[in-house]
Design a protein around this motif. Structure first.
Motif, mmCIF file in Angstrom:
data_model
loop_
_atom_site.group_PDB
_atom_site.id
_atom_site.type_symbol
_atom_site.label_atom_id
_atom_site.label_comp_id
_atom_site.label_asym_id
_atom_site.label_seq_id
_atom_site.Cartn_x
_atom_site.Cartn_y
_atom_site.Cartn_z
ATOM 1 N N GLU A 55 0.833 -1.205 0.000
ATOM 2 C CA GLU A 55 0.000 0.000 0.000
ATOM 3 C C GLU A 55 0.865 1.251 0.000
ATOM 4 O OE1 GLU A 55 -2.382 3.238 2.151
ATOM 5 O OE2 GLU A 55 -0.535 2.203 2.761
ATOM 6 N N SER A 92 -4.630 -0.829 -2.933
ATOM 7 C CA SER A 92 -5.457 0.091 -2.159
ATOM 8 C C SER A 92 -6.499 -0.712 -1.399
ATOM 9 C CB SER A 92 -6.155 1.102 -3.075
ATOM 10 O OG SER A 92 -7.178 1.790 -2.377
ATOM 11 N N VAL A 93 -6.768 -0.339 -0.170
ATOM 12 C CA VAL A 93 -7.735 -1.099 0.622
ATOM 13 C C VAL A 93 -9.135 -1.004 0.028
ATOM 14 C CG1 VAL A 93 -6.432 -0.919 2.770
ATOM 15 C CG2 VAL A 93 -8.142 0.822 2.223
ATOM 16 N N ASN A 94 -9.383 -0.009 -0.785
ATOM 17 C CA ASN A 94 -10.720 0.167 -1.352
ATOM 18 C C ASN A 94 -10.915 -0.542 -2.691
ATOM 19 O OD1 ASN A 94 -11.639 1.882 0.763
ATOM 20 N ND2 ASN A 94 -10.454 3.566 -0.128
ATOM 21 N N GLN A 95 -9.871 -1.182 -3.203
ATOM 22 C CA GLN A 95 -10.019 -1.826 -4.503
ATOM 23 C C GLN A 95 -10.866 -3.085 -4.389
ATOM 24 O OE1 GLN A 95 -5.542 -2.761 -4.689
ATOM 25 N NE2 GLN A 95 -6.390 -4.348 -6.061
ATOM 26 N N SER A 96 -11.617 -3.354 -5.445
ATOM 27 C CA SER A 96 -12.454 -4.549 -5.535
ATOM 28 C C SER A 96 -12.029 -5.335 -6.771
ATOM 29 C CB SER A 96 -13.933 -4.170 -5.579
ATOM 30 O OG SER A 96 -14.178 -3.267 -6.650
ATOM 31 N N THR A 120 -13.986 -5.975 -1.186
ATOM 32 C CA THR A 120 -12.794 -5.139 -1.258
ATOM 33 C C THR A 120 -11.654 -5.747 -0.445
ATOM 34 O OG1 THR A 120 -13.384 -3.805 0.673
ATOM 35 C CG2 THR A 120 -14.237 -3.079 -1.478
ATOM 36 N N ASN A 149 -10.207 -4.164 1.819
ATOM 37 C CA ASN A 149 -10.579 -3.748 3.175
ATOM 38 C C ASN A 149 -11.445 -4.811 3.850
ATOM 39 O OD1 ASN A 149 -11.139 -1.609 5.365
ATOM 40 N ND2 ASN A 149 -13.191 -2.077 4.608
ATOM 41 N N ASP A 150 -12.393 -5.371 3.115
ATOM 42 C CA ASP A 150 -13.267 -6.405 3.675
ATOM 43 C C ASP A 150 -12.470 -7.643 4.091
ATOM 44 O OD1 ASP A 150 -15.529 -4.824 3.178
ATOM 45 O OD2 ASP A 150 -15.775 -5.659 1.157
ATOM 46 N N ASN A 158 -18.524 -6.200 4.526
ATOM 47 C CA ASN A 158 -18.385 -5.109 5.492
ATOM 48 C C ASN A 158 -19.477 -5.123 6.546
ATOM 49 O OD1 ASN A 158 -16.856 -2.942 6.498
ATOM 50 N ND2 ASN A 158 -18.274 -1.449 5.606
ATOM 51 N N TYR A 178 -5.083 2.487 10.734
ATOM 52 C CA TYR A 178 -6.100 1.656 10.093
ATOM 53 C C TYR A 178 -6.126 0.253 10.708
ATOM 54 C CZ TYR A 178 -7.799 -1.480 6.349
ATOM 55 O OH TYR A 178 -8.437 -2.455 5.626
ATOM 56 N N THR A 188 -13.386 -2.922 13.247
ATOM 57 C CA THR A 188 -14.234 -3.175 12.100
ATOM 58 C C THR A 188 -15.680 -3.400 12.548
ATOM 59 O OG1 THR A 188 -14.521 -4.519 10.119
ATOM 60 C CG2 THR A 188 -13.887 -5.675 12.121
#
Length: 447
Positions: A205, A211-215, A230, A232-233, A277, A370, A375
Protein backbone atom coordinates in the motif's frame (compact mmCIF):
# COMPACT_ATOMS: atom_id res chain seq x y z
CA UNK A 1 -5.11 -67.78 32.52
CA UNK A 2 -6.46 -68.30 28.97
CA UNK A 3 -9.74 -66.72 30.00
CA UNK A 4 -7.87 -63.65 31.31
CA UNK A 5 -5.92 -63.35 28.06
CA UNK A 6 -9.14 -63.59 26.04
CA UNK A 7 -10.71 -60.85 28.14
CA UNK A 8 -7.67 -58.62 27.71
CA UNK A 9 -7.62 -59.21 23.95
CA UNK A 10 -11.36 -58.59 23.72
CA UNK A 11 -11.08 -55.32 25.66
CA UNK A 12 -8.16 -54.27 23.49
CA UNK A 13 -10.13 -54.97 20.32
CA UNK A 14 -13.14 -53.10 21.69
CA UNK A 15 -10.89 -50.15 22.56
CA UNK A 16 -9.34 -50.12 19.10
CA UNK A 17 -12.77 -50.38 17.49
CA UNK A 18 -14.06 -47.51 19.63
CA UNK A 19 -11.11 -45.30 18.83
CA UNK A 20 -11.34 -46.21 15.17
CA UNK A 21 -15.06 -45.42 15.03
CA UNK A 22 -14.62 -42.18 16.99
CA UNK A 23 -11.47 -40.84 15.39
CA UNK A 24 -11.13 -42.46 11.95
CA UNK A 25 -12.67 -39.49 10.09
CA UNK A 26 -10.18 -37.26 11.93
CA UNK A 27 -7.09 -39.42 11.38
CA UNK A 28 -5.89 -37.27 8.49
CA UNK A 29 -6.02 -34.26 10.79
CA UNK A 30 -4.50 -35.99 13.83
CA UNK A 31 -1.57 -37.52 11.97
CA UNK A 32 -1.17 -34.41 9.83
CA UNK A 33 -0.95 -32.13 12.84
CA UNK A 34 1.37 -34.48 14.73
CA UNK A 35 3.84 -34.96 11.88
CA UNK A 36 3.82 -31.34 10.70
CA UNK A 37 4.19 -29.84 14.16
CA UNK A 38 6.90 -32.24 15.29
CA UNK A 39 8.93 -31.82 12.11
CA UNK A 40 8.91 -28.04 12.48
CA UNK A 41 9.85 -28.23 16.16
CA UNK A 42 12.81 -30.52 15.42
CA UNK A 43 14.17 -29.21 12.13
CA UNK A 44 13.16 -25.54 12.24
CA UNK A 45 13.24 -24.71 15.96
CA UNK A 46 16.04 -27.24 16.65
CA UNK A 47 14.42 -28.76 19.70
CA UNK A 48 14.38 -32.45 20.61
CA UNK A 49 11.89 -35.11 19.57
CA UNK A 50 11.10 -35.74 23.23
CA UNK A 51 10.41 -32.05 23.78
CA UNK A 52 8.04 -31.97 20.80
CA UNK A 53 6.11 -35.05 21.91
CA UNK A 54 5.97 -34.30 25.64
CA UNK A 55 5.03 -30.63 25.25
CA UNK A 56 3.73 -29.67 21.81
CA UNK A 57 1.86 -32.82 20.78
CA UNK A 58 0.82 -34.03 24.22
CA UNK A 59 -2.89 -33.22 24.11
CA UNK A 60 -5.98 -35.08 22.99
CA UNK A 61 -6.48 -36.36 20.35
CA UNK A 62 -3.04 -35.51 18.91
CA UNK A 63 -1.34 -37.64 21.56
CA UNK A 64 -2.90 -40.72 19.95
CA UNK A 65 -0.34 -40.41 17.16
CA UNK A 66 2.95 -42.28 17.09
CA UNK A 67 5.71 -40.31 15.39
CA UNK A 68 8.81 -41.61 13.61
CA UNK A 69 11.67 -39.22 12.85
CA UNK A 70 13.99 -39.62 9.86
CA UNK A 71 16.99 -37.38 10.48
CA UNK A 72 18.57 -38.03 7.08
CA UNK A 73 15.47 -37.05 5.13
CA UNK A 74 14.47 -34.40 7.68
CA UNK A 75 11.00 -35.83 7.87
CA UNK A 76 8.50 -37.03 10.47
CA UNK A 77 5.80 -39.62 9.88
CA UNK A 78 2.83 -40.19 12.17
CA UNK A 79 0.20 -42.92 12.48
CA UNK A 80 -2.55 -43.86 14.92
CA UNK A 81 -2.33 -47.59 15.72
CA UNK A 82 -0.57 -48.03 12.40
CA UNK A 83 -3.49 -46.47 10.51
CA UNK A 84 -3.37 -43.46 8.19
CA UNK A 85 0.28 -42.55 7.86
CA UNK A 86 1.06 -38.88 7.16
CA UNK A 87 4.54 -37.48 6.53
CA UNK A 88 5.90 -33.96 6.86
CA UNK A 89 9.18 -32.95 5.20
CA UNK A 90 11.45 -30.04 6.10
CA UNK A 91 12.61 -27.90 3.18
CA UNK A 92 15.55 -25.61 3.84
CA UNK A 93 14.43 -21.98 3.54
CA UNK A 94 10.72 -22.84 3.37
CA UNK A 95 10.06 -24.81 6.54
CA UNK A 96 8.04 -27.98 6.93
CA UNK A 97 5.43 -29.04 4.40
CA UNK A 98 2.83 -31.73 4.98
CA UNK A 99 2.67 -34.27 2.18
CA UNK A 100 -0.74 -35.14 0.75
CA UNK A 101 -1.85 -38.50 -0.65
CA UNK A 102 -1.88 -38.52 -4.41
CA UNK A 103 0.09 -35.27 -4.76
CA UNK A 104 3.56 -35.65 -6.23
CA UNK A 105 6.41 -33.53 -4.93
CA UNK A 106 8.90 -32.70 -7.67
CA UNK A 107 11.36 -31.46 -5.04
CA UNK A 108 12.02 -28.50 -7.33
CA UNK A 109 10.99 -25.28 -5.65
CA UNK A 110 12.03 -21.67 -5.29
CA UNK A 111 13.64 -20.57 -2.04
CA UNK A 112 13.43 -16.97 -0.77
CA UNK A 113 16.61 -14.95 -0.85
CA UNK A 114 17.48 -13.67 2.62
CA UNK A 115 19.65 -10.81 3.85
CA UNK A 116 21.29 -11.82 7.13
CA UNK A 117 23.76 -8.93 7.18
CA UNK A 118 24.70 -7.96 10.73
CA UNK A 119 24.04 -4.38 11.80
CA UNK A 120 26.38 -2.84 14.36
CA UNK A 121 23.71 -1.19 16.45
CA UNK A 122 22.24 -2.24 19.81
CA UNK A 123 18.95 -4.17 19.98
CA UNK A 124 16.34 -3.67 18.60
CA UNK A 125 17.87 -1.95 15.56
CA UNK A 126 20.98 -4.09 15.29
CA UNK A 127 22.75 -7.19 16.47
CA UNK A 128 24.79 -5.74 19.33
CA UNK A 129 23.75 -6.09 22.99
CA UNK A 130 21.53 -3.26 24.17
CA UNK A 131 23.03 -0.51 26.28
CA UNK A 132 22.59 -0.83 30.03
CA UNK A 133 19.81 1.56 30.94
CA UNK A 134 17.91 1.99 34.19
CA UNK A 135 14.59 3.84 34.02
CA UNK A 136 13.77 5.65 37.24
CA UNK A 137 10.04 5.32 36.58
CA UNK A 138 10.20 1.51 36.43
CA UNK A 139 9.77 -0.50 39.62
CA UNK A 140 11.97 -3.44 38.66
CA UNK A 141 11.03 -5.57 41.65
CA UNK A 142 7.35 -5.18 40.86
CA UNK A 143 8.06 -5.89 37.19
CA UNK A 144 10.03 -9.01 38.02
CA UNK A 145 7.23 -10.30 40.22
CA UNK A 146 4.70 -9.77 37.43
CA UNK A 147 6.90 -11.67 34.98
CA UNK A 148 7.63 -14.48 37.45
CA UNK A 149 3.90 -14.89 38.08
CA UNK A 150 3.40 -15.64 34.39
CA UNK A 151 5.35 -18.90 34.78
CA UNK A 152 4.54 -22.15 36.54
CA UNK A 153 6.17 -22.83 39.88
CA UNK A 154 7.25 -26.21 41.19
CA UNK A 155 5.34 -29.13 39.72
CA UNK A 156 2.36 -27.00 38.75
CA UNK A 157 1.94 -27.07 34.97
CA UNK A 158 -1.09 -24.95 34.19
CA UNK A 159 0.14 -21.63 32.81
CA UNK A 160 2.66 -23.27 30.44
CA UNK A 161 4.38 -20.00 29.60
CA UNK A 162 7.50 -20.39 27.48
CA UNK A 163 8.69 -16.81 27.15
CA UNK A 164 7.93 -13.30 28.36
CA UNK A 165 9.64 -10.22 26.98
CA UNK A 166 8.91 -6.61 27.95
CA UNK A 167 10.30 -3.76 25.84
CA UNK A 168 9.98 -0.17 27.08
CA UNK A 169 11.48 2.85 25.32
CA UNK A 170 13.18 0.43 22.89
CA UNK A 171 14.91 -1.39 25.76
CA UNK A 172 14.29 -4.89 27.06
CA UNK A 173 13.44 -4.32 30.71
CA UNK A 174 12.36 -7.90 31.48
CA UNK A 175 12.98 -11.25 29.82
CA UNK A 176 12.36 -14.78 31.07
CA UNK A 177 12.19 -18.24 29.50
CA UNK A 178 10.93 -21.63 30.60
CA UNK A 179 13.35 -24.53 30.85
CA UNK A 180 14.42 -25.66 27.39
CA UNK A 181 13.88 -22.23 25.82
CA UNK A 182 16.10 -19.17 25.54
CA UNK A 183 16.51 -15.97 23.53
CA UNK A 184 17.60 -17.98 20.47
CA UNK A 185 14.63 -20.39 20.39
CA UNK A 186 12.23 -19.94 17.50
CA UNK A 187 8.61 -20.29 18.60
CA UNK A 188 5.57 -20.75 16.37
CA UNK A 189 3.30 -17.71 16.47
CA UNK A 190 0.33 -19.50 14.88
CA UNK A 191 -2.20 -16.76 14.00
CA UNK A 192 0.20 -13.98 14.94
CA UNK A 193 1.40 -14.68 11.40
CA UNK A 194 -1.83 -13.08 10.16
CA UNK A 195 -0.54 -9.70 11.31
CA UNK A 196 2.66 -10.27 9.32
CA UNK A 197 0.53 -10.88 6.22
CA UNK A 198 -1.33 -7.65 6.89
CA UNK A 199 1.96 -5.78 7.19
CA UNK A 200 3.15 -7.12 3.83
CA UNK A 201 0.01 -5.62 2.30
CA UNK A 202 0.79 -2.41 4.20
CA UNK A 203 4.17 -2.22 2.46
CA UNK A 204 2.49 -2.73 -0.91
CA UNK A 205 0.00 0.00 0.00
CA UNK A 206 2.83 2.41 0.83
CA UNK A 207 4.42 1.61 -2.52
CA UNK A 208 1.14 2.49 -4.24
CA UNK A 209 0.64 -1.02 -5.60
CA UNK A 210 -2.59 -1.81 -3.76
CA UNK A 211 -5.46 0.09 -2.16
CA UNK A 212 -7.74 -1.10 0.62
CA UNK A 213 -10.72 0.17 -1.35
CA UNK A 214 -10.02 -1.83 -4.50
CA UNK A 215 -12.45 -4.55 -5.53
CA UNK A 216 -12.50 -7.12 -8.34
CA UNK A 217 -9.71 -8.86 -6.48
CA UNK A 218 -9.74 -12.23 -8.28
CA UNK A 219 -10.69 -13.25 -11.85
CA UNK A 220 -12.74 -16.13 -10.39
CA UNK A 221 -15.11 -13.57 -8.85
CA UNK A 222 -15.62 -11.27 -11.84
CA UNK A 223 -19.06 -12.60 -12.81
CA UNK A 224 -20.76 -12.67 -9.42
CA UNK A 225 -21.38 -10.59 -6.29
CA UNK A 226 -17.97 -11.49 -4.86
CA UNK A 227 -16.47 -9.00 -7.29
CA UNK A 228 -17.69 -6.29 -4.91
CA UNK A 229 -15.58 -7.59 -2.00
CA UNK A 230 -12.79 -5.14 -1.26
CA UNK A 231 -9.31 -5.62 0.12
CA UNK A 232 -10.58 -3.75 3.17
CA UNK A 233 -13.27 -6.41 3.67
CA UNK A 234 -10.71 -9.22 3.58
CA UNK A 235 -8.31 -7.45 5.94
CA UNK A 236 -11.17 -6.92 8.40
CA UNK A 237 -12.43 -10.53 8.14
CA UNK A 238 -15.65 -8.95 6.95
CA UNK A 239 -16.03 -10.33 3.43
CA UNK A 240 -19.27 -12.28 3.90
CA UNK A 241 -17.63 -15.40 2.45
CA UNK A 242 -18.59 -18.76 3.91
CA UNK A 243 -16.07 -20.13 6.42
CA UNK A 244 -16.02 -22.44 9.44
CA UNK A 245 -13.10 -21.83 11.83
CA UNK A 246 -13.50 -24.87 14.09
CA UNK A 247 -10.35 -26.62 15.28
CA UNK A 248 -12.14 -29.34 17.27
CA UNK A 249 -13.80 -30.96 14.27
CA UNK A 250 -13.31 -31.54 10.57
CA UNK A 251 -13.99 -28.06 9.26
CA UNK A 252 -12.90 -25.56 6.63
CA UNK A 253 -9.81 -24.58 8.60
CA UNK A 254 -8.64 -28.10 9.50
CA UNK A 255 -9.17 -29.34 5.95
CA UNK A 256 -7.20 -26.36 4.64
CA UNK A 257 -4.22 -26.74 6.98
CA UNK A 258 -3.93 -30.52 6.77
CA UNK A 259 -5.45 -31.61 3.45
CA UNK A 260 -5.07 -28.83 0.87
CA UNK A 261 -2.14 -28.51 -1.51
CA UNK A 262 -2.77 -24.81 -2.23
CA UNK A 263 -4.18 -23.05 0.84
CA UNK A 264 -4.52 -19.73 -1.00
CA UNK A 265 -7.44 -21.19 -2.96
CA UNK A 266 -9.46 -22.73 -0.12
CA UNK A 267 -11.68 -19.72 0.50
CA UNK A 268 -11.41 -18.46 -3.05
CA UNK A 269 -14.07 -20.95 -4.07
CA UNK A 270 -16.41 -20.30 -1.13
CA UNK A 271 -19.81 -18.69 -1.80
CA UNK A 272 -20.98 -15.37 -0.44
CA UNK A 273 -23.29 -16.01 2.52
CA UNK A 274 -23.26 -12.55 4.12
CA UNK A 275 -22.99 -8.90 3.21
CA UNK A 276 -19.45 -7.53 2.74
CA UNK A 277 -18.39 -5.11 5.49
CA UNK A 278 -21.32 -6.30 7.57
CA UNK A 279 -20.54 -9.94 8.33
CA UNK A 280 -17.53 -10.20 10.63
CA UNK A 281 -16.30 -13.81 10.79
CA UNK A 282 -12.76 -14.76 11.80
CA UNK A 283 -11.23 -16.83 9.01
CA UNK A 284 -7.77 -18.30 8.46
CA UNK A 285 -8.91 -19.00 4.92
CA UNK A 286 -9.21 -15.26 4.35
CA UNK A 287 -5.58 -14.68 5.32
CA UNK A 288 -4.31 -17.37 2.98
CA UNK A 289 -6.53 -15.92 0.30
CA UNK A 290 -4.68 -12.64 0.91
CA UNK A 291 -1.40 -14.53 0.54
CA UNK A 292 -2.67 -15.57 -2.89
CA UNK A 293 -3.64 -11.97 -3.63
CA UNK A 294 -0.11 -10.86 -2.75
CA UNK A 295 1.26 -13.55 -5.06
CA UNK A 296 -0.80 -12.08 -7.90
CA UNK A 297 0.98 -8.73 -7.51
CA UNK A 298 4.25 -10.23 -8.76
CA UNK A 299 5.30 -11.59 -12.15
CA UNK A 300 7.27 -14.50 -10.73
CA UNK A 301 6.98 -16.75 -7.70
CA UNK A 302 10.55 -15.89 -6.74
CA UNK A 303 9.62 -12.20 -6.48
CA UNK A 304 6.67 -13.10 -4.25
CA UNK A 305 8.84 -15.22 -1.96
CA UNK A 306 11.56 -12.60 -1.71
CA UNK A 307 9.30 -9.62 -1.05
CA UNK A 308 8.04 -10.71 2.37
CA UNK A 309 11.62 -10.81 3.63
CA UNK A 310 13.34 -8.01 1.69
CA UNK A 311 10.59 -5.43 2.18
CA UNK A 312 9.60 -6.27 5.75
CA UNK A 313 11.01 -9.19 7.75
CA UNK A 314 14.75 -8.85 7.05
CA UNK A 315 14.30 -5.10 6.64
CA UNK A 316 13.65 -4.79 10.39
CA UNK A 317 16.18 -7.45 11.36
CA UNK A 318 13.76 -10.31 12.08
CA UNK A 319 16.40 -12.70 10.81
CA UNK A 320 15.18 -15.69 12.82
CA UNK A 321 11.71 -15.51 11.29
CA UNK A 322 10.55 -18.07 8.79
CA UNK A 323 7.10 -18.16 7.19
CA UNK A 324 6.43 -21.74 6.12
CA UNK A 325 4.84 -22.50 2.77
CA UNK A 326 2.21 -24.98 1.63
CA UNK A 327 2.82 -27.76 -0.88
CA UNK A 328 2.27 -25.28 -3.74
CA UNK A 329 4.94 -22.95 -2.39
CA UNK A 330 2.61 -20.22 -1.11
CA UNK A 331 3.19 -18.69 2.31
CA UNK A 332 0.76 -19.99 4.93
CA UNK A 333 0.14 -16.45 6.12
CA UNK A 334 -2.60 -17.55 8.47
CA UNK A 335 -0.60 -19.76 10.78
CA UNK A 336 3.00 -20.77 10.18
CA UNK A 337 5.33 -17.95 11.22
CA UNK A 338 8.28 -18.85 13.48
CA UNK A 339 10.67 -16.45 15.23
CA UNK A 340 12.40 -15.79 18.53
CA UNK A 341 10.50 -13.68 21.08
CA UNK A 342 13.02 -10.88 20.51
CA UNK A 343 12.21 -10.83 16.80
CA UNK A 344 8.47 -11.02 17.46
CA UNK A 345 8.99 -7.95 19.67
CA UNK A 346 10.66 -6.12 16.78
CA UNK A 347 7.48 -6.51 14.77
CA UNK A 348 5.51 -5.01 17.65
CA UNK A 349 7.96 -2.11 17.84
CA UNK A 350 7.45 -1.36 14.14
CA UNK A 351 3.77 -0.76 14.89
CA UNK A 352 4.46 1.00 18.19
CA UNK A 353 6.50 3.51 16.19
CA UNK A 354 3.77 4.02 13.59
CA UNK A 355 5.51 2.05 10.86
CA UNK A 356 8.88 3.76 11.29
CA UNK A 357 12.00 1.64 11.77
CA UNK A 358 15.00 3.61 13.00
CA UNK A 359 14.20 6.56 10.75
CA UNK A 360 12.87 4.65 7.73
CA UNK A 361 9.13 4.61 7.11
CA UNK A 362 8.33 0.97 6.29
CA UNK A 363 4.55 1.42 6.62
CA UNK A 364 2.47 4.55 6.35
CA UNK A 365 1.44 5.89 9.74
CA UNK A 366 -2.13 5.80 8.43
CA UNK A 367 -1.77 2.05 7.88
CA UNK A 368 -0.98 1.50 11.54
CA UNK A 369 -3.97 3.61 12.54
CA UNK A 370 -6.10 1.66 10.09
CA UNK A 371 -4.86 -1.67 11.52
CA UNK A 372 -5.90 -0.64 15.03
CA UNK A 373 -9.34 0.72 14.10
CA UNK A 374 -12.31 -1.59 14.92
CA UNK A 375 -14.23 -3.17 12.10
CA UNK A 376 -18.01 -3.44 11.90
CA UNK A 377 -19.53 -6.23 13.95
CA UNK A 378 -16.47 -7.09 16.04
CA UNK A 379 -17.54 -5.21 19.20
CA UNK A 380 -14.24 -3.36 19.20
CA UNK A 381 -12.23 -6.59 19.22
CA UNK A 382 -10.77 -6.62 15.71
CA UNK A 383 -9.08 -4.31 13.24
CA UNK A 384 -7.14 -5.12 10.07
CA UNK A 385 -5.67 -8.50 11.08
CA UNK A 386 -4.92 -7.23 14.59
CA UNK A 387 -6.88 -7.82 17.79
CA UNK A 388 -7.95 -4.74 19.78
CA UNK A 389 -8.79 -3.75 23.32
CA UNK A 390 -11.10 -0.95 22.19
CA UNK A 391 -14.06 -2.93 23.51
CA UNK A 392 -12.40 -3.65 26.85
CA UNK A 393 -11.49 -7.33 26.49
CA UNK A 394 -8.79 -6.59 29.07
CA UNK A 395 -10.67 -4.28 31.47
CA UNK A 396 -7.63 -3.21 33.51
CA UNK A 397 -5.46 -2.40 30.51
CA UNK A 398 -5.39 0.77 28.32
CA UNK A 399 -7.97 0.69 25.53
CA UNK A 400 -5.37 1.65 22.91
CA UNK A 401 -3.74 -1.78 23.22
CA UNK A 402 -3.74 -3.80 20.00
CA UNK A 403 -2.07 -7.13 19.44
CA UNK A 404 -1.03 -10.08 17.30
CA UNK A 405 -2.74 -13.16 18.75
CA UNK A 406 -2.10 -16.84 18.11
CA UNK A 407 -3.39 -20.27 19.10
CA UNK A 408 -2.43 -21.48 22.59
CA UNK A 409 -1.74 -18.00 23.88
CA UNK A 410 0.90 -16.47 21.59
CA UNK A 411 0.75 -12.68 21.84
CA UNK A 412 2.57 -9.51 20.87
CA UNK A 413 0.86 -6.72 22.81
CA UNK A 414 1.41 -3.15 21.58
CA UNK A 415 0.45 -0.40 24.05
CA UNK A 416 1.19 3.07 22.55
CA UNK A 417 0.08 5.04 25.63
CA UNK A 418 2.71 3.22 27.69
CA UNK A 419 5.37 3.01 24.94
CA UNK A 420 5.53 -0.71 25.64
CA UNK A 421 5.60 -3.98 23.68
CA UNK A 422 4.99 -7.20 25.61
CA UNK A 423 5.54 -10.66 24.16
CA UNK A 424 4.11 -13.79 25.79
CA UNK A 425 4.56 -17.23 24.23
CA UNK A 426 3.11 -20.41 25.69
CA UNK A 427 0.67 -23.29 25.40
CA UNK A 428 -2.38 -21.91 27.22
CA UNK A 429 -5.11 -19.34 26.75
CA UNK A 430 -7.90 -18.07 28.97
CA UNK A 431 -8.95 -19.25 31.54
CA UNK A 432 -5.76 -21.20 32.28
CA UNK A 433 -3.76 -18.01 31.82
CA UNK A 434 -5.16 -14.68 33.03
CA UNK A 435 -3.95 -12.19 30.44
CA UNK A 436 -5.71 -9.22 32.02
CA UNK A 437 -3.95 -9.81 35.36
CA UNK A 438 -0.62 -10.42 33.63
CA UNK A 439 -0.79 -7.22 31.59
CA UNK A 440 -2.09 -5.21 34.54
CA UNK A 441 0.82 -6.37 36.68
CA UNK A 442 3.48 -5.57 34.09
CA UNK A 443 2.09 -2.14 33.23
CA UNK A 444 1.63 -1.22 36.91
CA UNK A 445 5.41 -1.43 37.34
CA UNK A 446 5.90 1.40 34.83
CA UNK A 447 4.86 4.64 36.49
Amino acid sequence: MKKTIKIVVFLLLVSIAYIGFTYYPKLDIITGYASKNEASVIFLAHRTQNSAEVQDNNFSPINLAKETVNQNEKSVSATVFGIKKRTAVYREGLGTVLMIDGVKDSLKYDIPHRDFKRINLPYPYGDLPQKDTVFTNVNYNELQNAVENAFDKGENYQKKTRAVLVVYNDHIIAEKYAEGFDKNTKILGWSMTKSITSAVLGVLEKQGKVSVNQSNLFPEWKNDERSKITLNDLLHMNSGLEWDEDYNNISDVTRMLFLDKDMSKTQLNKPLVGKPNNSWNYSSGTTNLLSGFIRNQFKTHQQYLDFWYSALIDKIGMHTMMIETDLSGNYVGSSYGWATPRDWAKFGLLYLHNGNWNGEQILNKSWVTYSATPTNGSDGKYGAHFWLNAGGVYPDVPRDLFSCNGYQGQHVFIIPSKNVVIVRMGLTEEPDFDFNAFLKGVLASIK
